[in-house]
Design an enzyme around this catalytic site. Structure first.
Site: not given
Ligand code: S5P
Length: 262
Positions: A93
């Site tokens: 990011k």
């Molecule tokens: O809007 C976003 C963009 C990203 S890249 N929301 C997110 O959650 N992410 C990423 O996706 C975040 O940095 C994390 O690595 C992943 C979601 O992880 P989870 O464990 O919540 O599924």
């Protein structure tokens, strides 16, 4: 409507090499699952990949959370990507001026440009950030890709519909380096060449304690237009990550088939 075309059809249209490869991998492996491997040790990461690598099209990393990051690790990572046929997305990011981003991209401990097929980038600083990555690719590191953040999954984020529209407009000048958008809705962009990467997905649980908001696989594919779906803790913290990855892969793929069959 880009979401009615198959991944094969869209790979024919791709102008970015990474997008083209990713569409091919998705079709070949029948998987539109991206694993977000948010673990902090290299051994745990490599072990997890051995278990789930077969089921994913894309592996999303956060290199800056790894406590023992080193170059041997990136060599192993690349070997596993080859063995299991997936691409690597470093979710860095980037959000600075072009000159700084060019350095952050290729220098420092992480040398991201050497091992990541693609990276995530914020549009906030303006198009210099895309120029920086584009120039790095032209200057010898080869074909790489960018996923531009057009929307976020977290509660109370400051992105507006105008910001999303301007982000998509800015990106349209960089078709060779643009792999796709990280976004939450189908309406955010139309161009079938680009891949919609959507995080914030779990079977259960609608939120975490820090503002993350989750949707179900069915909803993100059928209603929200996701092409590649990011699952992190839904798989990584499961008792049996491999079995859980298979479940996500199958549900996501069958919803994609439903979508393209009209
Ligand atoms: O809007 C976003 C963009 C990203 S890249 N929301 C997110 O959650 N992410 C990423 O996706 C975040 O940095 C994390 O690595 C992943 C979601 O992880 P989870 O464990 O919540 O599924």
């Amino acid at each position: 409507d880009r979401t009615l075309l198959t991944y094969e059809q869209r790979s024919e249209l791709s102008t970015n090499t990474v997008a083209k490869r990713l569409f091919h991998i998705m079709s070949a492996k029948k998987s539109n699952l991206c694993l977000s491997i948010d673990l902090t040790s290299t051994i745990k990461i490599l072990d997890m990949i051995e278990k789930v690598g077969e089921h994913i099209c894309l592996l999303k990393t956060h290199a800056d959370i790894i406590e023992d990051f080193n170059t041997d690790f990136t060599v192993s990572l690349k070997n596993l990507a080859k063995k299991f046929n997936f691409l690597i997305l470093e979710d860095r990011k980037f959000a600075d001026i072009g000159n700084t981003v060019a350095l952050q991209y290729s220098k420092g401990i992480h040398k991201i440009a050497e091992w990541a097929d693609c990276v995530t980038v914020h549009s906030l600083p303006g198009e210099g950030i895309l120029k920086a990555i584009n120039n790095s690719c032209d200057n010898g590191i080869g074909s790489r890709g960018v996923f531009l953040l057009a929307e976020m999954s977290s509660e109370g984020n400051l992105i507006t519909t105008e910001y999303t529209a301007q982000t998509v407009k800015m990106a349209s000048k960089y078709p060779n380096v643009l792999t796709g958008f990280v976004c939450q809705t189908k309406e955010s962009f139309n161009d079938p060449r680009y891949i919609q990467l959507t995080p914030g997905v779990q079977f259960e649980c609608s939120k975490d304690e820090l503002g993350q908001v989750y949707n179900t696989p069915e909803k993100v594919i059928l209603e929200k237009g996701a092409d590649v779906v990011v699952v992190g803790r839904g798989i990584v913290t499961a008792k049996n990550p491999e079995a859980q990855a298979v479940l996500y892969k199958n549900v996501l793929w069958s919803n994609y088939l439903r979508r393209v069959s009209g």
